[in-house]
Design a protein around this motif. Structure first.
Motif, PDB file in Angstrom:
ATOM      1  N   PHE A 272       0.834  -1.212   0.000  1.00 27.67           N
ATOM      2  CA  PHE A 272       0.000   0.000   0.000  1.00 27.67           C
ATOM      3  C   PHE A 272       0.865   1.256   0.000  1.00 27.67           C
ATOM      4  O   PHE A 272       0.519   2.263  -0.629  1.00 27.67           O
ATOM      5  N   ARG A 273       1.984   1.214   0.679  1.00 26.15           N
ATOM      6  CA  ARG A 273       2.844   2.396   0.777  1.00 26.15           C
ATOM      7  C   ARG A 273       3.392   2.818  -0.579  1.00 26.15           C
ATOM      8  O   ARG A 273       3.643   4.002  -0.811  1.00 26.15           O
ATOM      9  N   VAL A 274       3.558   1.859  -1.478  1.00 29.90           N
ATOM     10  CA  VAL A 274       4.014   2.201  -2.826  1.00 29.90           C
ATOM     11  C   VAL A 274       2.895   2.926  -3.571  1.00 29.90           C
ATOM     12  O   VAL A 274       3.130   3.942  -4.230  1.00 29.90           O
ATOM     13  N   TYR A 275       1.675   2.401  -3.472  1.00 30.72           N
ATOM     14  CA  TYR A 275       0.537   3.118  -4.066  1.00 30.72           C
ATOM     15  C   TYR A 275       0.461   4.540  -3.500  1.00 30.72           C
ATOM     16  O   TYR A 275       0.267   5.509  -4.241  1.00 30.72           O
ATOM     17  N   ALA A 276       0.574   4.668  -2.174  1.00 30.64           N
ATOM     18  CA  ALA A 276       0.447   5.979  -1.531  1.00 30.64           C
ATOM     19  C   ALA A 276       1.514   6.938  -2.028  1.00 30.64           C
ATOM     20  O   ALA A 276       1.238   8.116  -2.307  1.00 30.64           O
ATOM     21  N   HIS A 277       2.741   6.454  -2.162  1.00 25.81           N
ATOM     22  CA  HIS A 277       3.829   7.306  -2.650  1.00 25.81           C
ATOM     23  C   HIS A 277       3.567   7.749  -4.088  1.00 25.81           C
ATOM     24  O   HIS A 277       3.742   8.926  -4.431  1.00 25.81           O
ATOM     25  N   ILE A 278       3.131   6.818  -4.922  1.00 23.22           N
ATOM     26  CA  ILE A 278       2.863   7.159  -6.322  1.00 23.22           C
ATOM     27  C   ILE A 278       1.750   8.205  -6.415  1.00 23.22           C
ATOM     28  O   ILE A 278       1.879   9.210  -7.136  1.00 23.22           O
ATOM     29  N   TYR A 279       0.661   7.994  -5.692  1.00 28.06           N
ATOM     30  CA  TYR A 279      -0.465   8.931  -5.767  1.00 28.06           C
ATOM     31  C   TYR A 279      -0.102  10.325  -5.253  1.00 28.06           C
ATOM     32  O   TYR A 279      -0.387  11.332  -5.887  1.00 28.06           O
ATOM     33  N   VAL A 280       0.512  10.374  -4.080  1.00 24.26           N
ATOM     34  CA  VAL A 280       0.746  11.670  -3.434  1.00 24.26           C
ATOM     35  C   VAL A 280       1.914  12.426  -4.060  1.00 24.26           C
ATOM     36  O   VAL A 280       1.849  13.646  -4.243  1.00 24.26           O
ATOM     37  N   ILE A 281       2.960  11.716  -4.418  1.00 19.80           N
ATOM     38  CA  ILE A 281       4.176  12.382  -4.892  1.00 19.80           C
ATOM     39  C   ILE A 281       4.277  12.431  -6.412  1.00 19.80           C
ATOM     40  O   ILE A 281       4.776  13.402  -6.983  1.00 19.80           O
ATOM     41  N   HIS A 282       3.782  11.404  -7.093  1.00 18.72           N
ATOM     42  CA  HIS A 282       4.055  11.289  -8.528  1.00 18.72           C
ATOM     43  C   HIS A 282       2.808  11.248  -9.413  1.00 18.72           C
ATOM     44  O   HIS A 282       2.905  10.866 -10.585  1.00 18.72           O
ATOM     45  N   PHE A 283       1.643  11.621  -8.888  1.00 16.88           N
ATOM     46  CA  PHE A 283       0.443  11.457  -9.702  1.00 16.88           C
ATOM     47  C   PHE A 283       0.476  12.314 -10.962  1.00 16.88           C
ATOM     48  O   PHE A 283      -0.024  11.902 -12.016  1.00 16.88           O
ATOM     49  N   SER A 284       1.054  13.491 -10.894  1.00 14.12           N
ATOM     50  CA  SER A 284       1.134  14.342 -12.091  1.00 14.12           C
ATOM     51  C   SER A 284       1.957  13.662 -13.181  1.00 14.12           C
ATOM     52  O   SER A 284       1.657  13.788 -14.376  1.00 14.12           O
ATOM     53  N   VAL A 285       2.989  12.930 -12.784  1.00 14.33           N
ATOM     54  CA  VAL A 285       3.798  12.178 -13.743  1.00 14.33           C
ATOM     55  C   VAL A 285       2.979  11.049 -14.349  1.00 14.33           C
ATOM     56  O   VAL A 285       3.020  10.803 -15.559  1.00 14.33           O
ATOM     57  N   VAL A 286       2.218  10.354 -13.493  1.00 11.51           N
ATOM     58  CA  VAL A 286       1.360   9.273 -13.970  1.00 11.51           C
ATOM     59  C   VAL A 286       0.384   9.788 -15.022  1.00 11.51           C
ATOM     60  O   VAL A 286       0.176   9.161 -16.063  1.00 11.51           O
ATOM     61  N   VAL A 287      -0.201  10.961 -14.764  1.00  9.63           N
ATOM     62  CA  VAL A 287      -1.140  11.564 -15.721  1.00  9.63           C
ATOM     63  C   VAL A 287      -0.425  11.907 -17.023  1.00  9.63           C
ATOM     64  O   VAL A 287      -0.943  11.639 -18.116  1.00  9.63           O
ATOM     65  N   SER A 288       0.751  12.482 -16.921  1.00 11.02           N
ATOM     66  CA  SER A 288       1.491  12.864 -18.126  1.00 11.02           C
ATOM     67  C   SER A 288       1.860  11.656 -18.976  1.00 11.02           C
ATOM     68  O   SER A 288       1.990  11.757 -20.196  1.00 11.02           O
TER      69      SER A 288
END
Length: 216
Positions: free
Chosen positions: A155-171
């Motif tokens: 879960f902590r990996v999901y949390a890190h991706i969402y909170v810190i890197h979500f803009s990158v995921v969208v791009s």
């Protein structure tokens, strides 16, 4: 930026080693079929007459592979310089601890934390005394506690991706895949009570939104 806009696309599946029980393979096929229907609520239910530990084991492998793949899409943006500590925002910081080099919680960068985490999970999955693949070998009494620890850390990996890197995921155009994977993960967690609510706090609002969408 909203985390929602979910897709019913089928997450990438995983396969157990060739030595795994045929039953585990059949359970995996069943899970893929229910996922393919777009009904994630149905996909997490324990199939009638099946063993709970077998179901937990098959899905643990699949979620591990999904998260490994999702994190792999943003690794070039998650560096020791950009993410000097593993976190899900300023209120939630994760320190690494294991039975080897890090016997006391250590503050490490996000990529180092995730590398240790994935290696640790892989070692659990490869351990025949925890995840038996031979016919007639029972799961250990400690199996559920191991599953809880694996899911808490994933879960902590999901949390890190969402909170810190979500803009990158969208791009990268990966938000639908991430959202579908996390929705499936959280429904599975809730179905079998695998993570305490306080551990889910970094993504509490997102989780509430996801669960509201599947109440009916």
């Amino acid at each position: 930026m909203s985390f929602l806009g979910l897709s019913s696309s089928k997450p990438k599946s995983s396969k157990k080693p060739a030595s795994s029980l045929q039953k585990q393979y059949l359970l995996k096929e069943y899970a893929e079929q229910t996922l393919g229907s777009g009904n994630l609520r149905l996909a997490v239910h324990l199939p009638e007459g099946e063993d709970l530990n077998e179901w937990l084991a098959v899905n643990t492998v699949d979620f591990f592979n999904q998260i490994n793949m999702l994190y792999g899409t943003i690794t070039e943006f998650c560096t020791p310089q950009d993410c000097p500590v593993m976190s899900a925002g300023p209120k939630y910081e994760y320190h690494w601890k294991d039975e080897g080099q890090f016997k006391k919680p250590a503050r490490v960068s996000a990529p180092v934390y995730v590398d240790h985490l994935m290696s640790w999970v892989q070692s659990q999955l490869d351990n025949e005394t925890i995840f038996p693949s031979k016919i007639g070998v029972d799961f250990p009494a400690s199996f559920k506690s191991v599953i809880h620890a694996i899911f808490r850390r994933l879960f902590r990996v999901y949390a890190h991706i969402y909170v810190i890197h979500f803009s990158v995921v969208v791009s990268l155009g990966e938000e639908a895949h991430l959202n579908t994977s996390f929705k499936h993960f959280i429904l599975f967690v809730k179905e079998f009570q695998l993570i305490e609510s306080k551990e889910l706090a970094p993504l509490a609002d997102l989780i509430d939104s996801l669960l509201a969408q599947v109440k009916n």
